[in-house]
Design a protein around this motif. Structure first.
Motif, PDB file in Angstrom:
ATOM      1  N   LEU A 105      10.441  46.194  23.665  1.00 33.38           N
ATOM      2  CA  LEU A 105      11.071  44.860  23.606  1.00 33.38           C
ATOM      3  C   LEU A 105      11.603  44.261  22.532  1.00 33.38           C
ATOM      4  CD1 LEU A 105       8.904  44.668  26.646  1.00 33.38           C
ATOM      5  CD2 LEU A 105      10.962  45.665  26.463  1.00 33.38           C
ATOM      6  N   GLU A 106      10.917  44.333  21.259  1.00 35.58           N
ATOM      7  CA  GLU A 106      11.525  44.040  20.038  1.00 35.58           C
ATOM      8  C   GLU A 106      11.646  42.702  20.644  1.00 35.58           C
ATOM      9  OE1 GLU A 106      15.768  44.671  20.608  1.00 35.58           O
ATOM     10  OE2 GLU A 106      15.452  46.572  20.120  1.00 35.58           O
ATOM     11  N   ILE A 107      10.173  42.179  20.879  1.00 30.95           N
ATOM     12  CA  ILE A 107       9.681  40.101  21.012  1.00 30.95           C
ATOM     13  C   ILE A 107       8.274  40.493  20.722  1.00 30.95           C
ATOM     14  CG2 ILE A 107      10.319  40.104  23.476  1.00 30.95           C
ATOM     15  CD1 ILE A 107       8.359  41.260  24.530  1.00 30.95           C
ATOM     16  N   ASP A 108       7.821  39.323  20.111  1.00 29.74           N
ATOM     17  CA  ASP A 108       6.525  39.068  19.368  1.00 29.74           C
ATOM     18  C   ASP A 108       5.327  39.655  20.539  1.00 29.74           C
ATOM     19  OD1 ASP A 108       8.121  37.848  17.450  1.00 29.74           O
ATOM     20  OD2 ASP A 108       8.072  35.688  18.302  1.00 29.74           O
ATOM     21  N   PRO A 109       4.421  39.917  19.572  1.00 33.16           N
ATOM     22  CA  PRO A 109       2.858  40.521  19.252  1.00 33.16           C
ATOM     23  C   PRO A 109       2.169  39.526  20.418  1.00 33.16           C
ATOM     24  CG  PRO A 109       2.870  41.278  17.310  1.00 33.16           C
ATOM     25  CD  PRO A 109       4.578  40.791  17.379  1.00 33.16           C
ATOM     26  N   LEU A 131       5.938  63.246  30.636  1.00 32.21           N
ATOM     27  CA  LEU A 131       5.548  61.160  30.065  1.00 32.21           C
ATOM     28  C   LEU A 131       7.756  61.548  29.833  1.00 32.21           C
ATOM     29  CD1 LEU A 131       4.910  58.780  30.119  1.00 32.21           C
ATOM     30  CD2 LEU A 131       3.333  59.961  27.704  1.00 32.21           C
ATOM     31  N   LEU A 132       8.026  60.284  30.627  1.00 35.37           N
ATOM     32  CA  LEU A 132       9.297  59.829  30.200  1.00 35.37           C
ATOM     33  C   LEU A 132       9.027  58.115  29.811  1.00 35.37           C
ATOM     34  CD1 LEU A 132      11.476  60.673  33.247  1.00 35.37           C
ATOM     35  CD2 LEU A 132      10.816  62.064  30.791  1.00 35.37           C
ATOM     36  N   VAL A 133       9.513  58.031  28.372  1.00 37.38           N
ATOM     37  CA  VAL A 133       9.267  57.093  27.613  1.00 37.38           C
ATOM     38  C   VAL A 133      10.739  56.452  27.445  1.00 37.38           C
ATOM     39  CG1 VAL A 133       8.394  55.308  25.888  1.00 37.38           C
ATOM     40  CG2 VAL A 133       7.433  57.365  26.569  1.00 37.38           C
ATOM     41  N   ARG A 134      10.725  55.005  28.612  1.00 37.36           N
ATOM     42  CA  ARG A 134      12.312  54.623  28.515  1.00 37.36           C
ATOM     43  C   ARG A 134      12.354  52.775  27.671  1.00 37.36           C
ATOM     44  NH1 ARG A 134      15.989  54.173  33.922  1.00 37.36           N
ATOM     45  NH2 ARG A 134      15.732  56.044  33.255  1.00 37.36           N
ATOM     46  N   ILE A 135      13.528  53.109  27.174  1.00 39.26           N
ATOM     47  CA  ILE A 135      13.637  51.596  26.618  1.00 39.26           C
ATOM     48  C   ILE A 135      15.010  50.990  27.197  1.00 39.26           C
ATOM     49  CG2 ILE A 135      14.530  49.151  25.345  1.00 39.26           C
ATOM     50  CD1 ILE A 135      12.642  51.079  23.286  1.00 39.26           C
ATOM     51  N   ALA A 136      15.760  49.777  27.986  1.00 41.67           N
ATOM     52  CA  ALA A 136      16.749  50.372  28.691  1.00 41.67           C
ATOM     53  C   ALA A 136      17.068  48.247  28.509  1.00 41.67           C
ATOM     54  CB  ALA A 136      16.502  49.457  30.435  1.00 41.67           C
ATOM     55  N   ARG A 137      18.312  48.894  28.366  1.00 45.54           N
ATOM     56  CA  ARG A 137      19.737  47.892  26.958  1.00 45.54           C
ATOM     57  C   ARG A 137      20.500  46.900  28.170  1.00 45.54           C
ATOM     58  NH1 ARG A 137      17.631  47.213  21.825  1.00 45.54           N
ATOM     59  NH2 ARG A 137      16.263  48.668  21.293  1.00 45.54           N
ATOM     60  N   SER A 138      20.334  45.707  28.007  1.00 44.73           N
ATOM     61  CA  SER A 138      21.369  45.414  28.140  1.00 44.73           C
ATOM     62  C   SER A 138      22.735  44.555  27.908  1.00 44.73           C
ATOM     63  CB  SER A 138      21.099  43.808  29.098  1.00 44.73           C
ATOM     64  OG  SER A 138      21.948  43.000  30.174  1.00 44.73           O
ATOM     65  N   PHE A 139      23.063  44.082  27.806  1.00 47.19           N
ATOM     66  CA  PHE A 139      24.948  44.057  26.802  1.00 47.19           C
ATOM     67  C   PHE A 139      24.390  43.252  25.547  1.00 47.19           C
ATOM     68  CE2 PHE A 139      26.150  41.752  31.051  1.00 47.19           C
ATOM     69  CZ  PHE A 139      27.051  43.565  30.976  1.00 47.19           C
ATOM     70  N   GLU A 155       4.898  52.662  34.941  1.00 47.81           N
ATOM     71  CA  GLU A 155       4.708  52.279  34.834  1.00 47.81           C
ATOM     72  C   GLU A 155       5.158  50.776  34.031  1.00 47.81           C
ATOM     73  OE1 GLU A 155       1.114  53.632  32.820  1.00 47.81           O
ATOM     74  OE2 GLU A 155       0.546  54.507  34.468  1.00 47.81           O
ATOM     75  N   ILE A 156       5.777  50.157  34.247  1.00 47.00           N
ATOM     76  CA  ILE A 156       7.014  49.071  33.242  1.00 47.00           C
ATOM     77  C   ILE A 156       6.712  47.964  32.670  1.00 47.00           C
ATOM     78  CG2 ILE A 156       9.381  47.794  34.369  1.00 47.00           C
ATOM     79  CD1 ILE A 156       9.466  50.298  36.069  1.00 47.00           C
ATOM     80  N   THR A 157       7.108  47.718  31.755  1.00 42.19           N
ATOM     81  CA  THR A 157       6.789  46.485  31.461  1.00 42.19           C
ATOM     82  C   THR A 157       8.129  45.444  31.189  1.00 42.19           C
ATOM     83  OG1 THR A 157       4.980  47.560  30.014  1.00 42.19           O
ATOM     84  CG2 THR A 157       5.785  45.101  29.396  1.00 42.19           C
ATOM     85  N   VAL A 158       8.517  44.136  31.611  1.00 45.93           N
ATOM     86  CA  VAL A 158       9.093  43.350  31.245  1.00 45.93           C
ATOM     87  C   VAL A 158       8.563  42.118  30.654  1.00 45.93           C
ATOM     88  CG1 VAL A 158      11.018  45.017  32.856  1.00 45.93           C
ATOM     89  CG2 VAL A 158       9.791  42.500  33.474  1.00 45.93           C
ATOM     90  N   PRO A 159       9.873  41.556  30.363  1.00 43.62           N
ATOM     91  CA  PRO A 159       9.395  39.833  29.148  1.00 43.62           C
ATOM     92  C   PRO A 159       9.542  38.840  30.305  1.00 43.62           C
ATOM     93  CG  PRO A 159      11.541  41.037  27.732  1.00 43.62           C
ATOM     94  CD  PRO A 159      11.304  41.949  29.279  1.00 43.62           C
ATOM     95  N   ALA A 197      16.672  44.640  24.411  1.00 39.82           N
ATOM     96  CA  ALA A 197      16.287  46.025  25.081  1.00 39.82           C
ATOM     97  C   ALA A 197      15.479  45.000  26.350  1.00 39.82           C
ATOM     98  CB  ALA A 197      14.616  45.787  24.416  1.00 39.82           C
ATOM     99  N   VAL A 198      15.392  45.010  27.556  1.00 38.45           N
ATOM    100  CA  VAL A 198      15.178  44.416  28.585  1.00 38.45           C
ATOM    101  C   VAL A 198      13.861  45.349  29.176  1.00 38.45           C
ATOM    102  CG1 VAL A 198      17.348  43.108  28.586  1.00 38.45           C
ATOM    103  CG2 VAL A 198      16.464  45.498  30.208  1.00 38.45           C
ATOM    104  N   GLU A 199      13.898  46.293  29.197  1.00 33.87           N
ATOM    105  CA  GLU A 199      12.626  47.007  30.615  1.00 33.87           C
ATOM    106  C   GLU A 199      12.330  48.570  29.373  1.00 33.87           C
ATOM    107  OE1 GLU A 199      12.679  48.779  34.000  1.00 33.87           O
ATOM    108  OE2 GLU A 199      13.481  50.134  32.557  1.00 33.87           O
ATOM    109  N   LEU A 200      10.681  47.884  28.726  1.00 34.25           N
ATOM    110  CA  LEU A 200       9.720  49.472  28.503  1.00 34.25           C
ATOM    111  C   LEU A 200       9.534  49.638  29.490  1.00 34.25           C
ATOM    112  CD1 LEU A 200       8.415  50.912  26.472  1.00 34.25           C
ATOM    113  CD2 LEU A 200       6.621  49.515  26.683  1.00 34.25           C
ATOM    114  N   ARG A 201       9.556  51.798  29.838  1.00 33.07           N
ATOM    115  CA  ARG A 201       9.014  52.171  31.328  1.00 33.07           C
ATOM    116  C   ARG A 201       8.231  53.186  30.550  1.00 33.07           C
ATOM    117  NH1 ARG A 201      12.158  52.881  36.788  1.00 33.07           N
ATOM    118  NH2 ARG A 201      12.752  50.686  36.240  1.00 33.07           N
ATOM    119  N   HIS A 202       7.417  54.107  31.503  1.00 32.12           N
ATOM    120  CA  HIS A 202       6.651  55.355  31.142  1.00 32.12           C
ATOM    121  C   HIS A 202       6.564  56.143  32.076  1.00 32.12           C
ATOM    122  CE1 HIS A 202       5.149  52.141  27.293  1.00 32.12           C
ATOM    123  NE2 HIS A 202       4.203  54.526  27.189  1.00 32.12           N
TER     124      HIS A 202
END
Length: 250
Positions: A123-127, A214-222, A149-153, A226-231
């Motif tokens: 997600l290109e954020i800090d641990p 298993l599909l590992v997806r990173i969704a991106r905006s403008f 299984e979805i993770t968002v900031p 990176a706005v979403e990590l999805r398994h």
């Protein structure tokens, strides 16, 4: 002659890329909202002081990237993530006979957590940054087929809650648009085989160890944010992954 032509092509490419960038800025700032029609190519040409051909090239590229949608006789619209044809640009699970259908969705859990290192990298954020984690079970024809299984900031979705997810009117990506002003423009997915652990087997109503996709997806905006990590864990007993690719096959 060829040098003059090359210079002209370079200028044309620069102009349409500049127009595309300015249009993306108008989308990012909310000047043009999801589902709304954008100004005509003539008006855009006047606004950006370029030819209609240059505008059309920028619009063509944004349409190919699913940012804009052309509708014959109606104009060009900002893509909206409703339950329409556009939905299947992001949902690639079909019945094995090719039938595409809208899934029914059940929220299984919703929690607030801290991003571990792999999640933060994706997600290109800090641990340690705050994230929302939630799980949806998707059913097709009354059969549980997918666990998302979805993770968002939290920073991007400060008002997200279990109630908001349960009461949403349409798709998750439309919720992102309407609730937080976050527009998913494109996604990248990796696909591999896995096996169901006990918890996922119970939710998908299969035996532990059952083969899953298993599909590992990173969704991106403008601006490639990176706005979403999805398994996504998919039971392929009756369904399969299908996506249309453009290219020359080389």
């Amino acid at each position: 002659m060829s040098d003059t032509l090359s210079a002209g092509q370079a200028l044309g490419n620069h102009l349409y890329k500049e127009v595309k960038h300015k249009m993306l800025e108008s989308l990012r700032t909310g000047e043009w909202k999801p589902g709304e029609v954008i100004p005509s190519e003539k008006k855009l040409g006047e606004r950006f002081a370029v030819s209609i051909g240059t505008v059309r090239k920028a619009v063509d590229e944004l349409s190919a990237e699913n940012v804009l949608i052309r509708q014959q006789g109606r104009g060009t619209f900002v893509a909206s993530h409703g339950r329409g044809k556009y939905f299947f640009s992001f949902f690639h699970i079909v019945r094995q006979d090719g039938l595409r259908e809208f899934p029914s969705v059940e929220l299984i859990d919703f929690t607030r957590a801290q991003a571990d290192a792999p999640t933060a990298a994706a997600l290109e954020i800090d641990p340690g940054d705050k994230v929302w984690r939630y799980t949806n079970r998707l059913s097709l024809q009354d059969h549980a087929v997918i666990l998302d299984e979805i993770t968002v900031p939290v920073e991007l979705f400060p008002r997200l809650s279990e109630r908001v997810l349960r009461e949403r009117r349409s798709t998750v990506y439309q919720l992102y648009q309407e609730h937080a002003g976050v527009n998913v423009i494109h996604t990248r997915e990796r696909v591999r085989a896995t096996k169901a652990d006990a918890a996922r087997a119970r939710l998908l109503q299969v035996s532990p160890g059952h083969p899953l996709l298993l599909l590992v997806r990173i969704a991106r905006s403008f601006k490639e944010r990176a706005v979403e990590l999805r398994h996504s864990y998919v039971n392929t007993d009756r369904h399969e992954y299908a996506v249309d690719l453009l290219g020359d096959g080389g």
